[in-house]
Design a protein around this motif. Structure first.
Motif, mmCIF file in Angstrom:
data_model
loop_
_atom_site.group_PDB
_atom_site.id
_atom_site.type_symbol
_atom_site.label_atom_id
_atom_site.label_comp_id
_atom_site.label_asym_id
_atom_site.label_seq_id
_atom_site.Cartn_x
_atom_site.Cartn_y
_atom_site.Cartn_z
ATOM 1 N N MET A 185 2.925 -2.360 -0.359
ATOM 2 C CA MET A 185 3.134 -1.640 0.900
ATOM 3 C C MET A 185 2.478 -2.359 2.077
ATOM 4 S SD MET A 185 2.470 2.166 -0.664
ATOM 5 C CE MET A 185 2.766 3.151 0.808
ATOM 6 N N VAL A 186 1.300 -2.938 1.836
ATOM 7 C CA VAL A 186 0.571 -3.614 2.917
ATOM 8 C C VAL A 186 1.166 -4.984 3.216
ATOM 9 C CG1 VAL A 186 -1.646 -4.632 3.574
ATOM 10 C CG2 VAL A 186 -1.580 -2.373 2.496
ATOM 11 N N LEU A 187 1.414 -5.772 2.155
ATOM 12 C CA LEU A 187 1.830 -7.164 2.353
ATOM 13 C C LEU A 187 3.316 -7.314 2.632
ATOM 14 C CD1 LEU A 187 -0.293 -8.801 -0.493
ATOM 15 C CD2 LEU A 187 -0.792 -8.766 1.953
ATOM 16 N N LEU A 188 4.148 -6.489 2.007
ATOM 17 C CA LEU A 188 5.591 -6.604 2.226
ATOM 18 C C LEU A 188 6.061 -5.813 3.440
ATOM 19 C CD1 LEU A 188 7.082 -6.350 -1.387
ATOM 20 C CD2 LEU A 188 6.832 -8.389 0.031
ATOM 21 N N PHE A 189 5.578 -4.579 3.561
ATOM 22 C CA PHE A 189 6.122 -3.663 4.565
ATOM 23 C C PHE A 189 5.186 -3.383 5.741
ATOM 24 C CE2 PHE A 189 8.363 -1.813 0.625
ATOM 25 C CZ PHE A 189 9.382 -2.740 0.730
ATOM 26 N N ARG A 190 3.992 -4.023 5.724
ATOM 27 C CA ARG A 190 3.026 -3.920 6.826
ATOM 28 C C ARG A 190 2.486 -2.501 7.043
ATOM 29 N NH1 ARG A 190 7.014 -6.945 9.055
ATOM 30 N NH2 ARG A 190 7.613 -5.356 10.559
ATOM 31 N N TYR A 191 2.364 -1.714 5.979
ATOM 32 C CA TYR A 191 1.704 -0.417 6.108
ATOM 33 C C TYR A 191 0.237 -0.652 6.485
ATOM 34 C CZ TYR A 191 5.345 2.442 3.838
ATOM 35 O OH TYR A 191 6.506 3.102 3.528
ATOM 36 N N PRO A 192 -0.338 0.162 7.344
ATOM 37 C CA PRO A 192 -1.792 0.101 7.555
ATOM 38 C C PRO A 192 -2.489 0.400 6.226
ATOM 39 C CG PRO A 192 -0.728 1.469 9.213
ATOM 40 C CD PRO A 192 0.309 1.181 8.174
ATOM 41 N N PRO A 193 -3.537 -0.338 5.872
ATOM 42 C CA PRO A 193 -4.170 -0.155 4.560
ATOM 43 C C PRO A 193 -4.558 1.280 4.244
ATOM 44 C CG PRO A 193 -5.011 -2.133 5.611
ATOM 45 C CD PRO A 193 -4.143 -1.452 6.622
ATOM 46 N N HIS A 194 -5.086 2.012 5.220
ATOM 47 C CA HIS A 194 -5.505 3.385 4.946
ATOM 48 C C HIS A 194 -4.297 4.294 4.676
ATOM 49 C CE1 HIS A 194 -9.210 1.844 6.740
ATOM 50 N NE2 HIS A 194 -9.829 2.842 6.130
ATOM 51 N N VAL A 195 -3.204 4.050 5.373
ATOM 52 C CA VAL A 195 -1.989 4.838 5.148
ATOM 53 C C VAL A 195 -1.385 4.475 3.790
ATOM 54 C CG1 VAL A 195 0.358 5.332 5.976
ATOM 55 C CG2 VAL A 195 -1.516 5.072 7.611
ATOM 56 N N ALA A 196 -1.419 3.184 3.444
ATOM 57 C CA ALA A 196 -0.895 2.746 2.151
ATOM 58 C C ALA A 196 -1.687 3.367 1.000
ATOM 59 C CB ALA A 196 -0.947 1.220 2.057
ATOM 60 N N THR A 197 -2.997 3.380 1.126
ATOM 61 C CA THR A 197 -3.845 3.958 0.074
ATOM 62 C C THR A 197 -3.568 5.443 -0.091
ATOM 63 O OG1 THR A 197 -5.608 2.349 0.479
ATOM 64 C CG2 THR A 197 -6.233 4.395 -0.625
ATOM 65 N N ALA A 198 -3.507 6.169 1.038
ATOM 66 C CA ALA A 198 -3.291 7.615 0.984
ATOM 67 C C ALA A 198 -1.905 7.948 0.442
ATOM 68 C CB ALA A 198 -3.475 8.213 2.379
ATOM 69 N N THR A 199 -0.885 7.237 0.919
ATOM 70 C CA THR A 199 0.486 7.488 0.467
ATOM 71 C C THR A 199 0.643 7.125 -1.002
ATOM 72 O OG1 THR A 199 1.282 6.992 2.699
ATOM 73 C CG2 THR A 199 2.920 7.001 0.942
ATOM 74 N N SER A 200 -0.038 6.063 -1.440
ATOM 75 C CA SER A 200 -0.011 5.665 -2.841
ATOM 76 C C SER A 200 -0.539 6.783 -3.736
ATOM 77 C CB SER A 200 -0.849 4.401 -3.042
ATOM 78 O OG SER A 200 -1.018 4.106 -4.412
ATOM 79 N N MET A 201 -1.607 7.459 -3.316
ATOM 80 C CA MET A 201 -2.167 8.541 -4.119
ATOM 81 C C MET A 201 -1.187 9.706 -4.245
ATOM 82 S SD MET A 201 -4.944 7.335 -5.244
ATOM 83 C CE MET A 201 -5.440 8.822 -6.129
ATOM 84 N N PHE A 202 -0.394 9.951 -3.209
ATOM 85 C CA PHE A 202 0.627 11.004 -3.273
ATOM 86 C C PHE A 202 1.712 10.629 -4.283
ATOM 87 C CE2 PHE A 202 4.806 12.400 -1.425
ATOM 88 C CZ PHE A 202 4.729 13.716 -1.870
#
Length: 274
Positions: A185-202
């Motif tokens: 999510m961070v490297l391919l789609f440029r999600y902000p790391p905190h948003v990627a972490t939170a969305t990943s947990m969901f």
């Protein structure tokens, strides 16, 4: 179970969930080898690989639920994107869970160790990799609790493909899948790391439910161990979400990198010796 036994279960659940929530891993990379290595010491009976995976996924539901709740309160979960990933990862997680039974213990430990070694390499490389600058067809704008607006995007086909792969690995090894979701999510789609972490947990929450159901039908869950781990996992999920709001996570990542290498080498050695 005496006081020291209760504290040991609590510490294992809390440590796995805290580490997992901070970087979006879910905690299974700590729980599964922990249950295999120390299961006999904690329960008096050896915990097999299938039971370790099934128990880890059940506990992962608790971790992901508490972490998602804490992240959602801080408005860091992109539920819309998360549901897209989950649409692929949920059925794939069930398929991966069904495959666990086909691996002999030595094969599982060897495969898990190799996977963790690759994961540690990814964590080492992550600091030196930069997000792609490609413009994706689906663009997202997300405002967090601080009022900051983040812009990123994704490709539906790529997102579904990532969801399928991560979901399968999640169900097979009982690790949650965030270890692969967050870098993608961070490297391919440029999600902000905190948003990627939170969305990943969901996403982990939904896929863990699917994988757990498969393992429950196969009687691969040690309910006593899951109940003993759950309180620590619940608090660890909340602590991890709290930590991410106050630190970059770099120091913890360094600890995780070394820990993963040591755990991977132990699992590989165990798998090779049968």
């Amino acid at each position: 179970m005496d006081l020291w036994g209760i504290l040991a279960w609590f510490a294992l659940g809390a440590a796995a969930a805290t580490f997992g929530s901070v970087v979006g891993l879910g905690g299974g990379v700590i729980l599964v080898p922990g249950l295999i290595a120390f299961g006999e010491l904690l329960t008096g009976e050896e915990i097999g690989t299938g039971t370790a995976v099934g128990t880890s996924l059940v506990v992962l539901i608790v971790t992901a639920l508490s972490s998602t709740w804490a992240f959602a309160r801080r408005k860091r979960v992109d539920f819309r994107s998360g549901l897209l990933y989950a649409a692929a990862s949920v059925p794939a997680s069930a398929a991966g869970a069904a495959m666990t039974e086909t691996l002999r213990p030595a094969q599982f430990e060897l495969a898990f160790g190799v996977f963790m070694l690759a994961l540690s390499g990814l964590l080492f490389a992550r600091s030196h990799m930069r997000p792609l600058t490609r413009a994706w067809p689906v663009k997202r704008m997300f405002a967090d609790a601080d009022g900051r607006v983040h812009e990123y995007g994704h490709h539906p086909v790529w997102a579904v493909g990532i969801g399928l792969g991560v979901g399968f690995v999640s169900g097979l090894f009982g690790i949650g899948g965030g270890s692969l979701f967050v870098p993608a999510m961070v490297l391919l789609f440029r999600y902000p790391p905190h948003v990627a972490t939170a969305t990943s947990m969901f996403v982990i929450l939904l896929s863990a439910c699917s994988g757990s159901l498969t393992h429950i039908t196969q009687s691969n869950v040690d309910w006593a161990a899951a109940a003993a781990l759950a309180p620590g996992a619940w608090l660890g999920g909340i602590w991890g979400a709290w930590i991410t709001s106050r630190m970059s996570g770099q120091a913890l990542l360094n600890v995780l990198r070394v820990t993963f290498v040591l755990l991977a080498l132990r699992m590989i050695a165990s798998g090779l010796t049968g």
